[in-house]
Motif scaffolding. Structure first.
Motif, PDB file in Angstrom:
ATOM      1  N   CYS A 196      -5.032   0.749   2.641  1.00 46.55           N
ATOM      2  CA  CYS A 196      -6.085   1.764   2.583  1.00 46.55           C
ATOM      3  C   CYS A 196      -7.247   1.297   1.712  1.00 46.55           C
ATOM      4  O   CYS A 196      -8.361   1.767   1.856  1.00 46.55           O
ATOM      5  CB  CYS A 196      -5.521   3.083   2.059  1.00 46.55           C
ATOM      6  SG  CYS A 196      -5.079   3.032   0.304  1.00 46.55           S
ATOM      7  N   GLY A 197      -6.991   0.385   0.770  1.00 46.49           N
ATOM      8  CA  GLY A 197      -8.045  -0.123  -0.105  1.00 46.49           C
ATOM      9  C   GLY A 197      -8.347   0.821  -1.254  1.00 46.49           C
ATOM     10  O   GLY A 197      -9.206   0.522  -2.093  1.00 46.49           O
ATOM     11  N   ASP A 198      -7.643   1.944  -1.315  1.00 45.56           N
ATOM     12  CA  ASP A 198      -8.031   2.998  -2.244  1.00 45.56           C
ATOM     13  C   ASP A 198      -6.902   3.448  -3.173  1.00 45.56           C
ATOM     14  O   ASP A 198      -7.145   3.957  -4.258  1.00 45.56           O
ATOM     15  CB  ASP A 198      -8.542   4.179  -1.412  1.00 45.56           C
ATOM     16  CG  ASP A 198      -9.395   5.112  -2.241  1.00 45.56           C
ATOM     17  OD1 ASP A 198     -10.133   4.597  -3.100  1.00 45.56           O
ATOM     18  OD2 ASP A 198      -9.295   6.335  -2.044  1.00 45.56           O
ATOM     19  N   CYS A 199      -5.648   3.298  -2.753  1.00 46.82           N
ATOM     20  CA  CYS A 199      -4.538   3.759  -3.599  1.00 46.82           C
ATOM     21  C   CYS A 199      -4.401   2.847  -4.821  1.00 46.82           C
ATOM     22  O   CYS A 199      -5.006   1.781  -4.883  1.00 46.82           O
ATOM     23  CB  CYS A 199      -3.234   3.800  -2.788  1.00 46.82           C
ATOM     24  SG  CYS A 199      -2.586   2.168  -2.370  1.00 46.82           S
ATOM     25  N   CYS A 236       0.835  -1.216   0.000  1.00 43.59           N
ATOM     26  CA  CYS A 236       0.000   0.000   0.000  1.00 43.59           C
ATOM     27  C   CYS A 236       0.865   1.260   0.000  1.00 43.59           C
ATOM     28  O   CYS A 236       1.878   1.332   0.670  1.00 43.59           O
ATOM     29  CB  CYS A 236      -0.929  -0.015   1.216  1.00 43.59           C
ATOM     30  SG  CYS A 236      -1.926   1.477   1.381  1.00 43.59           S
ATOM     31  N   ARG A 237       0.434   2.282  -0.786  1.00 40.15           N
ATOM     32  CA  ARG A 237       1.207   3.515  -0.894  1.00 40.15           C
ATOM     33  C   ARG A 237       0.678   4.616   0.018  1.00 40.15           C
ATOM     34  O   ARG A 237       1.180   5.743  -0.008  1.00 40.15           O
ATOM     35  CB  ARG A 237       1.204   4.032  -2.342  1.00 40.15           C
ATOM     36  CG  ARG A 237       1.789   3.077  -3.365  1.00 40.15           C
ATOM     37  CD  ARG A 237       3.212   2.654  -3.073  1.00 40.15           C
ATOM     38  NE  ARG A 237       4.161   3.749  -2.885  1.00 40.15           N
ATOM     39  CZ  ARG A 237       4.934   4.277  -3.837  1.00 40.15           C
ATOM     40  NH1 ARG A 237       4.841   3.811  -5.056  1.00 40.15           N
ATOM     41  NH2 ARG A 237       5.778   5.245  -3.568  1.00 40.15           N
ATOM     42  N   ALA A 238      -0.360   4.348   0.801  1.00 41.58           N
ATOM     43  CA  ALA A 238      -0.903   5.374   1.703  1.00 41.58           C
ATOM     44  C   ALA A 238       0.084   5.650   2.833  1.00 41.58           C
ATOM     45  O   ALA A 238       0.965   4.835   3.108  1.00 41.58           O
ATOM     46  CB  ALA A 238      -2.243   4.920   2.262  1.00 41.58           C
ATOM     47  N   CYS A 267      -3.351  -0.716  -3.902  1.00 44.73           N
ATOM     48  CA  CYS A 267      -4.438  -1.516  -3.308  1.00 44.73           C
ATOM     49  C   CYS A 267      -5.432  -1.952  -4.384  1.00 44.73           C
ATOM     50  O   CYS A 267      -5.903  -3.088  -4.383  1.00 44.73           O
ATOM     51  CB  CYS A 267      -5.160  -0.721  -2.218  1.00 44.73           C
ATOM     52  SG  CYS A 267      -4.255  -0.666  -0.658  1.00 44.73           S
TER      53      CYS A 267
END
Ligand SMILES: [Zn+2]
Length: 327
Positions: free
Chosen positions: A59-62, A51-53, A65
């Protein structure tokens, strides 16, 4: 941020801490019985590592993810055996080696997830040893296995180990009710049969075939008790036809024979297959503890023979001859 994992709190906290502080080990070994939740935990960990957050990983969003969720992440490589009864081959481990030798493209890390590592051939295990000795700084290797004792000690000693145990059945039932909206009575029944293996309970709750395959395996067992020798040979032949189905059947038979042992030792309050109580009691009436222990041993030996690709049919025939005759 909480990971979507049922139970295993200690392991989750430990891994979350390691990811948050960038102290993740280069080689992690997650052990535990089949369907206890190893893959779910490992997949969440992979997402968190990649994950890059800034925080709250995964985060499930980047982009990372999202790519992982769509099975399209260039820095993640999952490796598994072809099916439940095959071995992990040296070519597969060499692919892992090649994959980890190239720098990451999307994330800061690269992760290879090797499932069923206890079914690696000795050559494959030795090949992996090389990768474990000098991992590139960005590389992470996650190995899954049922039992660390079945692995090369030189491999185990080079990994950080996380051992997952079956969950209390109350925790499994609660999760089925709350997260999967299973009605309480059914949830409790599946939790009991699962023996704390949340993965099995969820599968059985969400795909009817899982539960039906268990019933079929147990019905076959009960039928064998009433079969004469020629019929048993025919049954053995049919069972030996499909290694994957046979593997699953043997797992269920083990739980059934453990129930026999529980009845013989007056522990019937923790019986798993209460639905089969009459059949269990019929066995107890004609069979001693010694015989039950021997059956459990033979079942386990048959499973090992299946992994080793020994003459499966011969093993199953011998197993079925050993079954008590209740006619
Ligand atoms: Zn992310």
């Amino acid at each position: 941020m909480t990971w979507p994992i049922v139970g295993h709190r200690w392991a989750v906290q430990q891994l979350q801490y390691a990811v948050a502080h960038d102290e993740m080990s280069h080689a992690l070994l997650i052990t535990g019985p089949e369907n206890v939740g190893k893959t779910t935990l490992a997949r969440t960990l992979v997402a968190a590592i990649l994950c890059r957050a800034e925080g709250g990983k995964p985060c499930g969003d980047c982009l990372s993810c999202r790519k992982l969720a769509s099975d399209n992440h260039p820095d993640f490589m999952p490796v598994a055996t072809e099916d439940k009864a095959s071995r992990l081959k040296i070519d597969q481990i060499r692919e892992v080696e090649r994959f980890l030798s190239l720098t990451p493209r999307e994330s800061l890390h690269k992760v290879a997830l090797v499932s069923d590592f206890d079914r690696a051939t000795i050559n494959a295990a030795n090949a992996l040893l090389k990768t474990l000795e000098e991992p590139p700084p960005y590389a992470h290797l996650i190995l899954l296995a049922t039992d660390a004792d079945l692995l090369l000690p030189t491999i185990v000693s080079r990994t950080q180990q996380v051992n997952l145990r079956p969950l209390p059945s109350g925790e499994v039932a609660e999760a089925l009710i709350e997260r999967w909206q299973i009605e309480p009575e059914r949830a409790q029944q599946l939790a009991r049969i699962s023996g704390g293996r949340i993965g099995w309970a969820v599968q059985a709750a969400t795909t009817p075939e899982t539960y039906e395959r268990m019933q079929e395996a147990l019905e076959t067992l009960v039928a064998i008790l009433g079969q004469d020798l020629p019929t048993r040979f025919a049954t053995a032949q049919a069972l030996a036809r499909d290694d994957a189905v046979l593997h699953e059947t043997l797992e269920y038979w083990l739980t059934f024979w453990r129930d026999v042992l529980l009845l013989q030792t007056d522990n019937d309050s923790v019986l798993v297959h209460t639905e089969y109580r009459p059949a269990l009691e019929a066995i107890v009436q004609t069979t001693g503890i010694q015989k039950t222990l021997q059956m459990l041993e033979t079942l386990e030996a048959t499973q090992q023979a299946l992994f080793a690709h020994a003459n499966t049919q011969l093993w199953v025939e011998n197993l079925l001859i050993d079954f008590p005759n209740l006619v």
